[in-house]
Design a protein around this motif. Structure first.
Motif, mmCIF file in Angstrom:
data_model
loop_
_atom_site.group_PDB
_atom_site.id
_atom_site.type_symbol
_atom_site.label_atom_id
_atom_site.label_comp_id
_atom_site.label_asym_id
_atom_site.label_seq_id
_atom_site.Cartn_x
_atom_site.Cartn_y
_atom_site.Cartn_z
ATOM 1 N N LEU A 49 0.815 -1.209 0.000
ATOM 2 C CA LEU A 49 0.000 0.000 0.000
ATOM 3 C C LEU A 49 0.852 1.263 0.000
ATOM 4 O O LEU A 49 0.443 2.286 -0.540
ATOM 5 C CB LEU A 49 -0.942 0.004 1.213
ATOM 6 C CG LEU A 49 -2.099 -0.997 1.133
ATOM 7 C CD1 LEU A 49 -2.834 -1.073 2.466
ATOM 8 C CD2 LEU A 49 -3.080 -0.628 0.011
ATOM 9 N N VAL A 234 -10.050 -3.051 -1.482
ATOM 10 C CA VAL A 234 -9.620 -1.647 -1.395
ATOM 11 C C VAL A 234 -10.053 -0.941 -2.679
ATOM 12 O O VAL A 234 -9.549 -1.239 -3.757
ATOM 13 C CB VAL A 234 -8.085 -1.540 -1.233
ATOM 14 C CG1 VAL A 234 -7.674 -0.088 -1.056
ATOM 15 C CG2 VAL A 234 -7.608 -2.394 -0.069
ATOM 16 N N ALA A 240 -7.201 3.178 1.380
ATOM 17 C CA ALA A 240 -5.789 2.782 1.397
ATOM 18 C C ALA A 240 -5.021 3.605 2.427
ATOM 19 O O ALA A 240 -4.207 3.074 3.189
ATOM 20 C CB ALA A 240 -5.181 2.936 0.013
ATOM 21 N N LEU A 244 -3.145 2.250 5.775
ATOM 22 C CA LEU A 244 -1.724 2.519 6.027
ATOM 23 C C LEU A 244 -1.534 3.127 7.408
ATOM 24 O O LEU A 244 -0.622 2.746 8.144
ATOM 25 C CB LEU A 244 -1.185 3.474 4.957
ATOM 26 C CG LEU A 244 -0.598 2.815 3.722
ATOM 27 C CD1 LEU A 244 -0.350 3.853 2.633
ATOM 28 C CD2 LEU A 244 0.695 2.059 4.066
ATOM 29 N N GLY A 251 -2.615 -4.721 0.216
ATOM 30 C CA GLY A 251 -4.008 -4.632 -0.174
ATOM 31 C C GLY A 251 -4.281 -5.250 -1.529
ATOM 32 O O GLY A 251 -3.365 -5.533 -2.310
ATOM 33 N N LEU A 256 -6.294 -1.005 -6.742
ATOM 34 C CA LEU A 256 -4.942 -1.519 -6.991
ATOM 35 C C LEU A 256 -4.881 -2.394 -8.239
ATOM 36 O O LEU A 256 -3.802 -2.745 -8.705
ATOM 37 C CB LEU A 256 -4.477 -2.310 -5.764
ATOM 38 C CG LEU A 256 -4.598 -1.526 -4.452
ATOM 39 C CD1 LEU A 256 -4.490 -2.442 -3.250
ATOM 40 C CD2 LEU A 256 -3.544 -0.428 -4.383
#
Ligand code: C2E
Ligand code: CA
Ligand code: CA
Ligand code: CA
Length: 275
Positions: A49, A234, A240, A244, A251, A256
């Motif tokens: 991430l 995510v 995200a 974090l 993730g 992503l």
């Protein structure tokens, strides 16, 4: 009057018959699909991430039906499980996933979902060992994903099989974590390599501080037990960032990368490896 059909039966029977007919149709089609190779794997990226670095991909099964188009797994896996067809189909997934990823560079992991029926059937460990040998994929790059519902029904047998898989050098992830009834008991009994936090938590992460506390606790547990923790689903930058901040490093989700065919995954890997 006695002996005459009740209205409830009159309404219900034809419906039930139609549903049964559809199920039998689908079962017949499923057998043909396995024989004719109508299945395909799509690969969804898993990333770090903090910087988006690719860590691996999860294989998601797709049925490319000749007339119905792309059929999602939720529409046919339950039936494949009921009929036992998931065993040969699951073996196909394992062979194809290892073959498609063996040439990928570096330490990229290949995730493969298992069904409870596969875990219970004879020969899963042998199937995995044979697929690794045939493809040349190093065992440590294969990760098998199980859900706790599989562990509920058949504890000792599941423990033996999971132990056997880990003895091959394959890692095992607990999928959909947090959706079941007894997750914590399973964390005690099995040494999973990875936890995948179910995406239902992500949905409420920003709206509900209690969810944030739960996700934080899962991350702490993962650290304490030496497991990698991956957040599933995510979809937004905000999610995200929140993850974090909570200390979640990995993730998977639409933000992503969407699931994609193997050739596209290979192109993505090459593009991101280029300086
Ligand atoms: P899963 O293992 O939890 O896989 C993740 C599911 O979430 C996938 O759905 C994926 O496309 C979807 N997803 C990924 N990112 C996002 C996101 O950001 N938002 C949302 N809303 N969804 C996202 P898919 O491909 O329809 O698969 C559904 C389920 O079918 C899987 O859930 C898994 O339990 C099962 N499945 C898939 N492939 C296989 C297989 O080869 N064997 C077995 N036994 N089950 C499989
Ligand atoms: Ca999964
Ligand atoms: Ca999942
Ligand atoms: Ca799932």
């Amino acid at each position: 009057a006695r002996g005459s059909p009740t209205p409830a039966i009159l309404c219900f029977a034809p419906e039930r018959e139609a549903a049964l007919r559809r199920t039998l149709e689908l079962e017949a089609e499923l057998r043909i699909a396995i024989a004719e190779g109508q299945f395909q794997l799509h690969w969804q990226p898993q990333r770090r991430l903090s910087d988006g670095e690719l860590l691996g991909f999860e294989a998601l099964l797709r049925w490319n039906h000749p007339t119905r188009g792309m059929v999602p797994p939720d529409a046919f896996i339950p039936l494949a499980e009921k009929t036992g067809l998931i065993v040969p189909l699951g073996a196909w997934v394992i062979r194809t996933a290892t073959a498609e990823t063996a040439g990928w560079p570096g330490a990229l992991k290949a995730g493969v979902n298992l069904s409870a029926i596969q875990l219970r059937a004879e020969g899963l460990v042998e199937t995995v060992a044979a697929a690794l040998a045939a493809s040349g994929l190093p065992a440590h790059r294969l990760e098998l994903e199980v859900t706790e519902s599989m562990l509920v029904e058949d504890g000792p047998q599941a423990a033996r099989v999971i132990g056997g898989l880990q003895a091959l050098g394959v890692s095992v992830a607990l999928d959909d974590f947090g959706t079941g009834w007894s997750s914590l008991a399973y964390l005690r009994r099995f040494a999973f390599d990875e936890l995948k936090i179910d995406r239902q938590f992500l949905r409420d992460l920003e709206a509900d501080p209690r969810v944030e506390a739960v996700v934080g606790a899962i991350l702490g547990m993962g650290r304490g037990l030496g497991m990698r923790v991956v957040a599933e689903g995510v979809e937004t930058r905000e999610q995200a960032d929140r993850l974090l901040a909570l200390g979640c490093e990995r993730g998977q989700g639409w933000l992503l990368g969407r699931p994609m065919p193997a050739e596209q995954a290979r192109a993505l890997i090459a593009a991101e490896a280029a300086p």
